[in-house]
Structure formats: structure tokens, C-alpha cells
Design an enzyme around this catalytic site. Structure first.
Site, mmCIF file in Angstrom:
data_model
loop_
_atom_site.group_PDB
_atom_site.id
_atom_site.type_symbol
_atom_site.label_atom_id
_atom_site.label_comp_id
_atom_site.label_asym_id
_atom_site.label_seq_id
_atom_site.Cartn_x
_atom_site.Cartn_y
_atom_site.Cartn_z
ATOM 1 N N ASP A 78 -4.617 -5.451 -2.529
ATOM 2 C CA ASP A 78 -3.799 -5.141 -3.796
ATOM 3 C C ASP A 78 -3.642 -6.121 -4.542
ATOM 4 O O ASP A 78 -3.107 -7.352 -3.715
ATOM 5 C CB ASP A 78 -2.681 -4.284 -2.728
ATOM 6 C CG ASP A 78 -1.696 -3.662 -4.007
ATOM 7 O OD1 ASP A 78 -1.428 -2.473 -4.050
ATOM 8 O OD2 ASP A 78 -0.795 -3.955 -4.895
ATOM 9 N N HIS A 95 -5.380 6.976 -2.538
ATOM 10 C CA HIS A 95 -5.867 5.127 -1.638
ATOM 11 C C HIS A 95 -4.155 5.688 -1.142
ATOM 12 O O HIS A 95 -3.734 6.337 -1.128
ATOM 13 C CB HIS A 95 -5.452 4.321 -2.927
ATOM 14 C CG HIS A 95 -4.194 5.008 -3.371
ATOM 15 N ND1 HIS A 95 -4.439 5.528 -4.301
ATOM 16 C CD2 HIS A 95 -3.344 3.994 -3.666
ATOM 17 C CE1 HIS A 95 -3.744 4.931 -5.252
ATOM 18 N NE2 HIS A 95 -2.255 4.320 -4.693
HETATM 19 P P1 5GP Z 1 0.111 4.188 -5.921
HETATM 20 O O1 5GP Z 1 -0.334 4.715 -7.290
HETATM 21 O O2 5GP Z 1 0.503 4.226 -4.741
HETATM 22 O O3 5GP Z 1 2.478 3.589 -5.908
HETATM 23 O O4 5GP Z 1 -0.282 2.672 -5.565
HETATM 24 C C1 5GP Z 1 -0.852 1.826 -6.806
HETATM 25 C C2 5GP Z 1 -1.544 0.587 -6.025
HETATM 26 O O5 5GP Z 1 -2.644 -0.249 -6.604
HETATM 27 C C3 5GP Z 1 0.246 -0.658 -5.858
HETATM 28 O O6 5GP Z 1 0.196 -0.506 -4.721
HETATM 29 C C4 5GP Z 1 -0.300 -1.321 -6.840
HETATM 30 O O7 5GP Z 1 0.123 -2.841 -6.599
HETATM 31 C C5 5GP Z 1 -1.723 -1.510 -6.802
HETATM 32 N N1 5GP Z 1 -2.586 -1.668 -7.905
HETATM 33 C C6 5GP Z 1 -2.259 -1.835 -9.553
HETATM 34 N N2 5GP Z 1 -3.435 -1.909 -10.170
HETATM 35 C C7 5GP Z 1 -4.286 -2.454 -9.451
HETATM 36 C C8 5GP Z 1 -5.378 -3.691 -9.606
HETATM 37 O O8 5GP Z 1 -5.731 -3.820 -10.652
HETATM 38 N N3 5GP Z 1 -6.534 -4.219 -9.120
HETATM 39 C C9 5GP Z 1 -5.889 -3.919 -7.740
HETATM 40 N N4 5GP Z 1 -6.458 -4.613 -7.359
HETATM 41 N N5 5GP Z 1 -4.147 -3.339 -7.489
HETATM 42 C C10 5GP Z 1 -3.576 -2.597 -8.272
#
Ligand code: 5GP
Length: 138
Positions: free
Chosen positions: A33, A102
Site C-alpha cells: 500500500d 482487497h
Molecule cells: P479501501 O478501498 O479498502 O478503503 O482502501 C484502498 C487502499 O488502496 C488504501 O489503503 C490506499 O492507501 C490504497 N491505494 C490507493 N491508491 C493506491 C495506489 O495507486 N497504489 C497502491 N499500492 N495502493 C493504493
């Protein structure tokens, strides 16, 4: 709700944008992340499309759970973690921001709180931690 293949994790799967990859098998990918809430914060996704827990197939869920367990155990060993928090969010009101299933793996240490969300990580530090995780997964 339908799956939109323009989401950022679908782009990572297609290698259209970079990611620090930690582990993959035929069915799943784990990568770091870039807004880490803990050292070693990484994400496990299926290689096939689904939005989240609500539309995933049992086969997709079995794959991501097996990889989540594998990487969590590697994090315990490689990072000398005291515990692991696993998070998974479903749809916007459920806290989901990226609409490709995820699971978050968050290594934890006694007395250390999670960092606030949305803070960009140090990519050099993320790379160092990813190296340790990869070494423990060989
Ligand atoms: P959620 O959808 O469960 O709220 O979290 C999405 C996760 O994706 C977050 O922890 C955020 O930091 C991560 N994230 C968002 N954009 C990117 C990206 O471009 N690359 C990576 N590796 N992680 C990302």
C-alpha cells in the site's frame, strides 16, 4: 453494482501503473500500500474481477484468504510483528475506496497505533520492507 475495470488495482494487475509487488500466484497478487498505515501494510487481491466480498465467488475468496494467511505469517516472521490486523471494506458507505476486492494486511507491534489513512509513505522504506517480506516468502 458492476465491476469497473478502470479501477486502480485493475490497472496494477495489467501493469499499466507501477506497484511494489510482494507475492503472486496464479490467482492472487499481493503488493504494498502506498499510503501505509503501518510498516508492511500490503494488499491482497484476486487476479480476476470482483468489486468486493459481496460479489466475489467462493473460489476468489478462497484464493485471497490463502494468500492473506501466507503473507501475514511472513510479516510476523520477517518484520518481527506482534500481531496482524486484517481489514476489508465493502462499498463506499462501508469504507471501500478502490472497487476491486482487497484485503489489507497490517502488521502490528505492541503499543504502536495505526497511522491515519491517506498519508503517502516513503517509497524507499516501503521498498525495504517489501524486500524483507519477499525474502520470507521464498
Ligand atoms: P479501501 O478501498 O479498502 O478503503 O482502501 C484502498 C487502499 O488502496 C488504501 O489503503 C490506499 O492507501 C490504497 N491505494 C490507493 N491508491 C493506491 C495506489 O495507486 N497504489 C497502491 N499500492 N495502493 C493504493
Amino acid at each position: 453494482m458492476t465491476y469497473d475495470d478502470k479501477n486502480i488495482f485493475a490497472k496494477i494487475l495489467r501493469a499499466e501503473i507501477p506497484a511494489t509487488r510482494v507475492y503472486e500466484d496464479n490467482d492472487t497478487l499481493c503488493f504494498m500500500d502506498i499510503f501505509p498505515r503501518a510498516d508492511g501494510h500490503c494488499l491482497v487481491i484476486p487476479k480476476t474481477p470482483c468489486r468486493n466480498l459481496l460479489d466475489a465467488s467462493p473460489v476468489q475468496l478462497a484464493g485471497v484468504m490463502a494468500t492473506t494467511q501466507k503473507v501475514a505469517n511472513a510479516a510476523m516472521a520477517a518484520l518481527e510483528a506482534d500481531g496482524i490486523t486484517v481489514q476489508q471494506f465493502n462499498e463506499g458507505p462501508g469504507g471501500q475506496e478502490v472497487f476491486h476486492l482487497h484485503f489489507h494486511i497490517l502488521p502490528r507491534w505492541t503499543g504502536v497505533s495505526l497511522r491515519p489513512p491517506g498519508q503517502p509513505g516513503d517509497m524507499a522504506r516501503i521498498g525495504e520492507v517489501a524486500d524483507k517480506l519477499r525474502a520470507a516468502l521464498i
